[in-house]
Design an enzyme around this catalytic site. Sequence first.
Site, PDB file in Angstrom:
ATOM      1  CB  SER A 161      -0.474  -4.385 -21.069  1.00 15.29           C
ATOM      2  OG  SER A 161       0.699  -5.082 -21.827  1.00 15.29           O
ATOM      3  CE1 TYR A 173      -4.360  -4.672 -25.025  1.00 14.13           C
ATOM      4  CE2 TYR A 173      -1.738  -4.528 -24.774  1.00 14.13           C
ATOM      5  CZ  TYR A 173      -3.165  -5.649 -24.409  1.00 14.13           C
ATOM      6  OH  TYR A 173      -3.196  -6.283 -23.776  1.00 14.13           O
TER       7      TYR A 173
HETATM    8  P1  NAD Z   1      -8.735 -13.477 -24.955  1.00 10.34           P
HETATM    9  O1  NAD Z   1      -8.653 -12.785 -26.353  1.00 10.34           O
HETATM   10  O2  NAD Z   1      -8.649 -14.811 -24.716  1.00 10.34           O
HETATM   11  O3  NAD Z   1      -9.696 -13.258 -23.749  1.00 10.34           O
HETATM   12  C1  NAD Z   1     -10.260 -11.993 -23.514  1.00 10.34           C
HETATM   13  C2  NAD Z   1     -12.097 -11.837 -23.490  1.00 10.34           C
HETATM   14  O4  NAD Z   1     -12.399 -10.530 -23.334  1.00 10.34           O
HETATM   15  C3  NAD Z   1     -12.709 -12.856 -24.355  1.00 10.34           C
HETATM   16  O5  NAD Z   1     -13.995 -13.795 -23.298  1.00 10.34           O
HETATM   17  C4  NAD Z   1     -13.688 -11.941 -25.005  1.00 10.34           C
HETATM   18  O6  NAD Z   1     -14.590 -12.061 -25.473  1.00 10.34           O
HETATM   19  C5  NAD Z   1     -13.821 -10.684 -23.424  1.00 10.34           C
HETATM   20  N1  NAD Z   1     -14.200  -9.305 -24.332  1.00 10.34           N
HETATM   21  C6  NAD Z   1     -13.665  -8.526 -24.708  1.00 10.34           C
HETATM   22  N2  NAD Z   1     -14.460  -7.576 -25.167  1.00 10.34           N
HETATM   23  C7  NAD Z   1     -15.281  -7.627 -25.133  1.00 10.34           C
HETATM   24  C8  NAD Z   1     -16.276  -6.912 -24.553  1.00 10.34           C
HETATM   25  N3  NAD Z   1     -17.159  -5.504 -24.745  1.00 10.34           N
HETATM   26  N4  NAD Z   1     -17.202  -6.994 -23.132  1.00 10.34           N
HETATM   27  C9  NAD Z   1     -16.959  -8.286 -22.846  1.00 10.34           C
HETATM   28  N5  NAD Z   1     -16.279  -9.062 -23.284  1.00 10.34           N
HETATM   29  C10 NAD Z   1     -15.000  -8.987 -23.410  1.00 10.34           C
HETATM   30  O7  NAD Z   1      -7.760 -12.644 -23.817  1.00 10.34           O
HETATM   31  P2  NAD Z   1      -6.259 -12.898 -23.211  1.00 10.34           P
HETATM   32  O8  NAD Z   1      -4.868 -12.652 -23.550  1.00 10.34           O
HETATM   33  O9  NAD Z   1      -6.277 -13.337 -22.066  1.00 10.34           O
HETATM   34  O10 NAD Z   1      -6.711 -10.894 -22.119  1.00 10.34           O
HETATM   35  C11 NAD Z   1      -7.451 -10.579 -21.434  1.00 10.34           C
HETATM   36  C12 NAD Z   1      -6.299  -9.273 -20.753  1.00 10.34           C
HETATM   37  O11 NAD Z   1      -5.220  -9.482 -20.064  1.00 10.34           O
HETATM   38  C13 NAD Z   1      -6.753  -8.445 -21.775  1.00 10.34           C
HETATM   39  O12 NAD Z   1      -7.317  -7.278 -21.116  1.00 10.34           O
HETATM   40  C14 NAD Z   1      -5.660  -8.486 -22.103  1.00 10.34           C
HETATM   41  O13 NAD Z   1      -5.367  -6.494 -23.106  1.00 10.34           O
HETATM   42  C15 NAD Z   1      -4.760  -8.438 -21.251  1.00 10.34           C
HETATM   43  N6  NAD Z   1      -3.306  -9.044 -21.745  1.00 10.34           N
HETATM   44  C16 NAD Z   1      -3.151 -10.388 -22.264  1.00 10.34           C
HETATM   45  C17 NAD Z   1      -2.032 -10.470 -22.505  1.00 10.34           C
HETATM   46  C18 NAD Z   1      -1.048 -11.416 -23.383  1.00 10.34           C
HETATM   47  O14 NAD Z   1      -0.282 -11.641 -24.167  1.00 10.34           O
HETATM   48  N7  NAD Z   1      -2.565 -12.520 -23.326  1.00 10.34           N
HETATM   49  C19 NAD Z   1      -0.647  -9.645 -22.191  1.00 10.34           C
HETATM   50  C20 NAD Z   1      -0.787  -8.777 -21.231  1.00 10.34           C
HETATM   51  C21 NAD Z   1      -2.059  -7.804 -21.021  1.00 10.34           C
END
Ligand code: NAD
Length: 252
Positions: free
Chosen positions: A134, A147
């Site tokens: 991130s 985080y």
């Molecule tokens: P999201 O909530 O849309 O999807 C996350 C997925 O992870 C979900 O399907 C959830 O069920 C799964 N998950 C959570 N805990 C879990 C566990 N214990 N075991 C198995 N699966 C699990 O989130 P996103 O925004 O798509 O985020 C995906 C990644 O990208 C994350 O690591 C997040 O930190 C990173 N990220 C997101 C952003 C953003 O702005 N959305 C920015 C930077 C980084």
Amino acid sequence: MSERVAIVTGAASGIGKAVAETLAGGGDQVVVADLNEVEGKEFADRIGGHFVKVDLSQRADCKRLVNETLTHYGGIHILVNNAGFQHIDPIEVFPENTWDKMLGVMLTAPFLLTKYVWRTMKTRGWGRIVNISSIHGRVASPFKSAYITAKHGLIGLTRTAALEGGEHGITVNAICPAYVRTPLVENQIADQARIRGISTEDVVEQVMLEPAAIKRLISPEEVAALVVYLCSEAADAITGADWAIDLGWTAR
Ligand code: NAD
């Protein structure tokens, strides 16, 4: 390379879903690994992939995910460590079990999965590992201690694994997005408004977009395109890098 096998964690939603769909669209066999069985199974069926229900905070589930993929497909070429979640609270009241769980899912699980896929990649002399860190793996913001710690740690893991993987044809890179339009971000807008005592509109404008040069949220497909590039032969010389896709957030 045809018939590559990719594990994408957290692929039932958001960025992981876009990554899985794009890889499958390019001809890869994709294992959709997620806690969410309903969404994950339906999505995996739709893209012709294979769903494995996992709770990545559990070490046994990390092991089972790799073993089940090897049994089902016979090898693993690509690992995308993407699953994650957010919790917003000041350190003073940050729940300790939430800290443990966040580091478990976003730091320990990527380590364990890297460890468990290593042998099959090393034997083949080719592998691609992409860790979704991130912007908060590079810089900090208040109220996200677990985080930010996990995401900084993930960049450390990326660099270490890259150094160990070089002689075996395994590249390991991290991607550092700013705010991407996914359920994770939609859910956190209300939390940020509560903690900061400002409106949800102000959270988007002042917290999420103010530091950015380009004032918009990123789409999951934009992150997926970078993952696909890093998994391609064209990216053979790229390893140990943390790729910002952050609208200019960290340029200042
Ligand atoms: P999201 O909530 O849309 O999807 C996350 C997925 O992870 C979900 O399907 C959830 O069920 C799964 N998950 C959570 N805990 C879990 C566990 N214990 N075991 C198995 N699966 C699990 O989130 P996103 O925004 O798509 O985020 C995906 C990644 O990208 C994350 O690591 C997040 O930190 C990173 N990220 C997101 C952003 C953003 O702005 N959305 C920015 C930077 C980084």
